[in-house]
Scaffold this motif. Structure first.
Motif, mmCIF file in Angstrom:
data_model
loop_
_atom_site.group_PDB
_atom_site.id
_atom_site.type_symbol
_atom_site.label_atom_id
_atom_site.label_comp_id
_atom_site.label_asym_id
_atom_site.label_seq_id
_atom_site.Cartn_x
_atom_site.Cartn_y
_atom_site.Cartn_z
ATOM 1 N N HIS A 4 -11.104 -16.727 20.751
ATOM 2 C CA HIS A 4 -11.766 -16.393 21.869
ATOM 3 C C HIS A 4 -13.464 -16.877 21.271
ATOM 4 N N PRO A 5 -14.395 -17.026 22.525
ATOM 5 C CA PRO A 5 -15.892 -17.287 22.128
ATOM 6 C C PRO A 5 -16.367 -16.515 21.174
ATOM 7 N N LEU A 6 -17.298 -17.027 20.454
ATOM 8 C CA LEU A 6 -18.211 -16.362 19.236
ATOM 9 C C LEU A 6 -18.997 -15.237 20.085
ATOM 10 N N ARG A 7 -19.282 -15.485 21.356
ATOM 11 C CA ARG A 7 -20.103 -14.425 21.880
ATOM 12 C C ARG A 7 -19.336 -13.403 22.528
ATOM 13 N N THR A 8 -17.810 -13.346 22.808
ATOM 14 C CA THR A 8 -17.216 -12.345 22.867
ATOM 15 C C THR A 8 -17.246 -11.527 21.661
ATOM 16 N N GLU A 9 -16.909 -12.128 20.386
ATOM 17 C CA GLU A 9 -16.922 -11.486 19.107
ATOM 18 C C GLU A 9 -18.234 -10.562 18.964
ATOM 19 N N PHE A 10 -19.256 -11.138 19.265
ATOM 20 C CA PHE A 10 -20.586 -10.533 19.076
ATOM 21 C C PHE A 10 -20.588 -9.196 20.098
ATOM 22 N N GLU A 11 -20.193 -9.411 21.394
ATOM 23 C CA GLU A 11 -20.358 -8.575 22.215
ATOM 24 C C GLU A 11 -19.347 -7.113 21.759
ATOM 25 N N ARG A 12 -18.299 -7.469 21.340
ATOM 26 C CA ARG A 12 -17.194 -6.455 20.664
ATOM 27 C C ARG A 12 -18.206 -5.665 19.486
ATOM 28 N N LEU A 13 -18.593 -6.685 18.685
ATOM 29 C CA LEU A 13 -19.406 -5.910 17.475
ATOM 30 C C LEU A 13 -20.383 -4.934 18.239
ATOM 31 N N HIS A 14 -21.242 -5.373 19.312
ATOM 32 C CA HIS A 14 -22.310 -4.337 19.578
ATOM 33 C C HIS A 14 -21.624 -3.205 20.343
ATOM 34 N N ASP A 15 -20.674 -3.131 21.017
ATOM 35 C CA ASP A 15 -20.042 -2.019 21.448
ATOM 36 C C ASP A 15 -19.687 -1.007 20.491
ATOM 37 N N TYR A 16 -19.111 -1.725 19.323
ATOM 38 C CA TYR A 16 -18.622 -0.925 18.082
ATOM 39 C C TYR A 16 -19.756 -0.435 17.242
ATOM 40 N N LEU A 17 -20.668 -1.161 17.136
ATOM 41 C CA LEU A 17 -21.938 -0.470 16.141
ATOM 42 C C LEU A 17 -22.615 0.406 17.227
ATOM 43 N N GLU A 18 -22.616 0.168 18.674
ATOM 44 C CA GLU A 18 -23.530 1.467 19.144
ATOM 45 C C GLU A 18 -22.624 2.530 19.115
ATOM 46 N N LEU A 19 -21.292 2.575 19.162
ATOM 47 C CA LEU A 19 -20.443 3.647 18.974
ATOM 48 C C LEU A 19 -20.803 4.469 17.702
ATOM 49 N N MET A 20 -20.817 3.609 16.466
ATOM 50 C CA MET A 20 -21.150 3.931 15.292
ATOM 51 C C MET A 20 -22.467 4.607 15.166
ATOM 52 N N ALA A 21 -23.442 3.937 15.847
ATOM 53 C CA ALA A 21 -24.976 4.415 15.833
ATOM 54 C C ALA A 21 -25.036 5.856 16.505
#
Length: 346
Positions: free
Chosen positions: A211-228
């Motif tokens: 998938h696009p790298l943008r989608t990978e970064f969006e997924r990381l954003h949601d994951y890191l927000e959960l962890m934060a």
């Protein structure tokens, strides 16, 4: 029916090279005979055999794994090619040699011994040449199947990786969500929103291998927000994706194991927590993605870069890009650093 004429031409050139080798070997065993007629006979016999066998199997029902007619039909086709090569090829070569004068001043007469030798050479060379092409076709088919099996195995390993990564995060997130609902509903609501977005992105990623790298970064954003939300001020992060790299196609779940490693082995064991930075940039013909953390470093990453997630990333990069892609992982007193390099078109 579509015929691959480029492949047929390649087969013809290979046949002519084989005929040249046969003529050279034959001349080496009978140097008293002139080389030119031997070469002409070899080329015409081989070309006729090629025309009958290679063009014949293109119009006959053939097995997918070999490209040849199955059973007795394949043997019959080779036999027909050898017979045609012996009579038609010899007749054409004899006509050329007589008209061009390759026999010299005296008319050439084919003796019984010469006919038997030429017949034996035609039979052996025809069988060897046909088997060589048969074996090449079968080897190419097996290689394609092996690559398909490797691709399916990589997909299966991706699913296995997802099943190992997701429960760890999900149970911790749900436990924190349950605690927040009673004491901090707004934060619980934000956590739930990020969790929904993360699960939706994970579901989309499970349906495709890239998938696009943008989608990978969006997924990381949601994951890191959960962890934060879970770790509070102990976790800070930065995601840096240049716009011109946003649509670059990358393997799904490429960065997730690296970020989860940073949190699990780098930041969570550290009392004061730390920071994670994920940045992408272009370097020549490659795109470089770096994941850095300021965690406990080598004291926490006991696998030394050989953990399950890192091994899977290396294998998936190798299957997609070969030696053109790489994953380097290192730790020091200041934390861990992972560097992925992917080849991109200029």
């Amino acid at each position: 029916m579509t015929i691959d004429w480029f492949a047929k031409l390649r087969h013809l050139l290979q046949t002519l090279a084989f005929c040249l080798a046969v003529a050279t070997v034959q001349y080496a065993f009978a140097p008293e005979r002139p080389y030119a007629p031997i070469l002409v006979y070899s080329l015409f016999i081989g070309t006729v055999i090629w025309a009958v066998v290679d063009l014949g199997r293109a119009v006959m029902p053939s097995a997918r794994e070999t490209g040849w007619p199955p059973g007795w039909r394949g043997f019959a086709l080779v036999a027909a090619g050898i017979v045609a090569g012996r009579f038609i090829g010899v007749a054409l070569a004899d006509l050329i040699c007589r008209n061009v004068g390759l026999y010299g001043l005296e008319d050439h007469v084919h003796g019984a011994a010469e006919v038997r030798a030429d017949l034996l050479i035609t039979l052996v060379a025809g069988i060897i040449g046909s088997y060589w092409f048969y074996a090449r076709n079968k080897s190419a088919y097996l290689l394609r199947r092996m690559r398909e099996a490797e691709r399916h195995a990589n997909d299966a390993r991706l699913k296995l990786l997802e099943t190992q990564l997701e429960p760890h995060m999900m149970f911790n997130t749900l436990a924190n969500l349950r605690a927040l609902i009673a004491v901090d509903p707004p934060r619980a609501q934000a956590m739930l929103d990020h969790m929904i977005a993360y699960l939706r992105a994970t579901l989309d990623a499970s349906r495709a291998t890239t998938h696009p790298l943008r989608t990978e970064f969006e997924r990381l954003h949601d994951y890191l927000e959960l962890m934060a939300i879970r770790m509070g001020p102990r976790l800070s992060y930065a995601l840096d994706l240049p716009e011109d790299l946003a649509e670059l196609s990358v393997p799904a779940l490429l960065l997730q194991p690296l970020v989860e490693n940073s949190i699990k082995h780098g930041l969570e064991p550290k009392v004061e927590g730390g920071r994670i930075e994920v940045r992408a940039r272009r370097e020549g013909g490659h795109v470089v993605i770096e994941v850095r953390d300021s965690g406990v470093g080598a004291n926490g990453h006991g696998s030394g870069g050989k953990g399950f997630g890192l091994v899977q990333i290396r294998e998936r990069l190798a299957s997609l890009h070969g030696a053109g892609a790489s994953l380097d992982f290192s730790t020091d007193a200041g934390g861990a650093h992972a560097r992925i390099a992917l080849p991109v078109a200029a």
